[in-house]
Design a protein around this motif. Structure first.
Motif, PDB file in Angstrom:
ATOM      1  N   LEU A   1      -7.315  52.592  63.055  1.00 27.79           N
ATOM      2  CA  LEU A   1      -6.404  52.567  64.202  1.00 27.79           C
ATOM      3  C   LEU A   1      -5.157  53.396  63.921  1.00 27.79           C
ATOM      4  O   LEU A   1      -4.693  54.145  64.791  1.00 27.79           O
ATOM      5  N   ASP A   2      -4.618  53.311  62.717  1.00 26.80           N
ATOM      6  CA  ASP A   2      -3.456  54.138  62.362  1.00 26.80           C
ATOM      7  C   ASP A   2      -3.775  55.616  62.519  1.00 26.80           C
ATOM      8  O   ASP A   2      -2.989  56.386  63.079  1.00 26.80           O
TER       9      ASP A   2
ATOM     10  N   MET B   1      -4.890  54.280  73.264  1.00 30.49           N
ATOM     11  CA  MET B   1      -5.107  53.020  73.973  1.00 30.49           C
ATOM     12  C   MET B   1      -6.017  52.139  73.137  1.00 30.49           C
ATOM     13  O   MET B   1      -7.025  52.622  72.617  1.00 30.49           O
ATOM     14  N   ILE B   2      -5.674  50.873  73.024  1.00 27.97           N
ATOM     15  CA  ILE B   2      -6.502  49.931  72.274  1.00 27.97           C
ATOM     16  C   ILE B   2      -7.914  49.885  72.885  1.00 27.97           C
ATOM     17  O   ILE B   2      -8.901  49.867  72.153  1.00 27.97           O
TER      18      ILE B   2
ATOM     19  N   PHE C   1      -9.893  52.904  71.731  1.00 27.17           N
ATOM     20  CA  PHE C   1     -10.209  52.741  70.310  1.00 27.17           C
ATOM     21  C   PHE C   1     -11.387  51.783  70.131  1.00 27.17           C
ATOM     22  O   PHE C   1     -12.326  52.069  69.391  1.00 27.17           O
ATOM     23  N   CYS C   2     -11.335  50.659  70.820  1.00 27.18           N
ATOM     24  CA  CYS C   2     -12.411  49.662  70.719  1.00 27.18           C
ATOM     25  C   CYS C   2     -13.733  50.226  71.241  1.00 27.18           C
ATOM     26  O   CYS C   2     -14.779  50.057  70.617  1.00 27.18           O
ATOM     27  N   TYR C   3     -13.679  50.889  72.379  1.00 28.91           N
ATOM     28  CA  TYR C   3     -14.885  51.456  72.977  1.00 28.91           C
ATOM     29  C   TYR C   3     -15.547  52.453  72.029  1.00 28.91           C
ATOM     30  O   TYR C   3     -16.769  52.429  71.843  1.00 28.91           O
ATOM     31  N   GLN C   4     -14.745  53.315  71.414  1.00 28.04           N
ATOM     32  CA  GLN C   4     -15.287  54.333  70.515  1.00 28.04           C
ATOM     33  C   GLN C   4     -15.965  53.727  69.286  1.00 28.04           C
ATOM     34  O   GLN C   4     -16.820  54.353  68.678  1.00 28.04           O
TER      35      GLN C   4
ATOM     36  N   ASP D   1       0.167  45.171  62.579  1.00 28.06           N
ATOM     37  CA  ASP D   1       1.140  46.268  62.549  1.00 28.06           C
ATOM     38  C   ASP D   1       0.579  47.525  63.213  1.00 28.06           C
ATOM     39  O   ASP D   1       1.295  48.227  63.935  1.00 28.06           O
ATOM     40  N   SER D   2      -0.685  47.812  62.990  1.00 30.87           N
ATOM     41  CA  SER D   2      -1.314  48.987  63.599  1.00 30.87           C
ATOM     42  C   SER D   2      -1.364  48.863  65.117  1.00 30.87           C
ATOM     43  O   SER D   2      -1.124  49.835  65.838  1.00 30.87           O
ATOM     44  N   ILE D   3      -1.660  47.674  65.603  1.00 30.34           N
ATOM     45  CA  ILE D   3      -1.683  47.440  67.053  1.00 30.34           C
ATOM     46  C   ILE D   3      -0.281  47.615  67.632  1.00 30.34           C
ATOM     47  O   ILE D   3      -0.104  48.233  68.686  1.00 30.34           O
TER      48      ILE D   3
END
Length: 120
Positions: A20-21, A31-32, A35-38, A58-60
């Motif tokens: 995520l970083d 966008m979270i 990121f999740c979809y990928q 922290d990354s979120i």
């Protein structure tokens, strides 16, 4: 020996934090959800893992901070509809709220009557 039960986690929270970083650094508009979809992981899973992993939390927050900054800049430049920007920034992760202040003028008369139930 651990007393934890259940199946082994499919996703490693610290590894997701590193990914995520990197995604936040490299993305112009992170966008979270994207990121999740990928990575074929649900947002629910990310937010559940966040509770037990400071690095992921922290990354979120970094992702939300960059997204907030981008939203404000786009709204100020006219590249984003102001109404949408306001709506977006009022989401819980950004912490923006409407605050109404009401000023009262005039006096307030209060009369306190104490009745202890005695009849004289």
């Amino acid at each position: 020996m651990s007393n934890k039960r259940g199946r082994k986690p499919i996703f490693d929270a610290k590894e997701l934090a590193k990914e995520l970083d990197k995604y936040v650094r490299e993305s112009d508009d992170p966008m979270i959800a994207e990121f999740c979809y990928q990575r074929s992981v649900s947002k629910d899973t990310i937010y559940r893992l966040e509770k037990d992993c400071k690095e992921l939390a922290d990354s979120i927050k970094k992702c939300h901070t960059k997204q907030e900054m981008i939203t404000v800049r786009k709204a100020e430049s006219g590249a984003m509809n102001a109404t949408f920007a306001i709506f977006k920034l009022k989401q819980k992760c950004y912490g923006w709220t409407d605050k109404q202040e009401t000023e009262h003028t005039g006096g307030l008369d209060i009369k306190v009557v104490w009745d202890n139930g005695d009849k004289a």
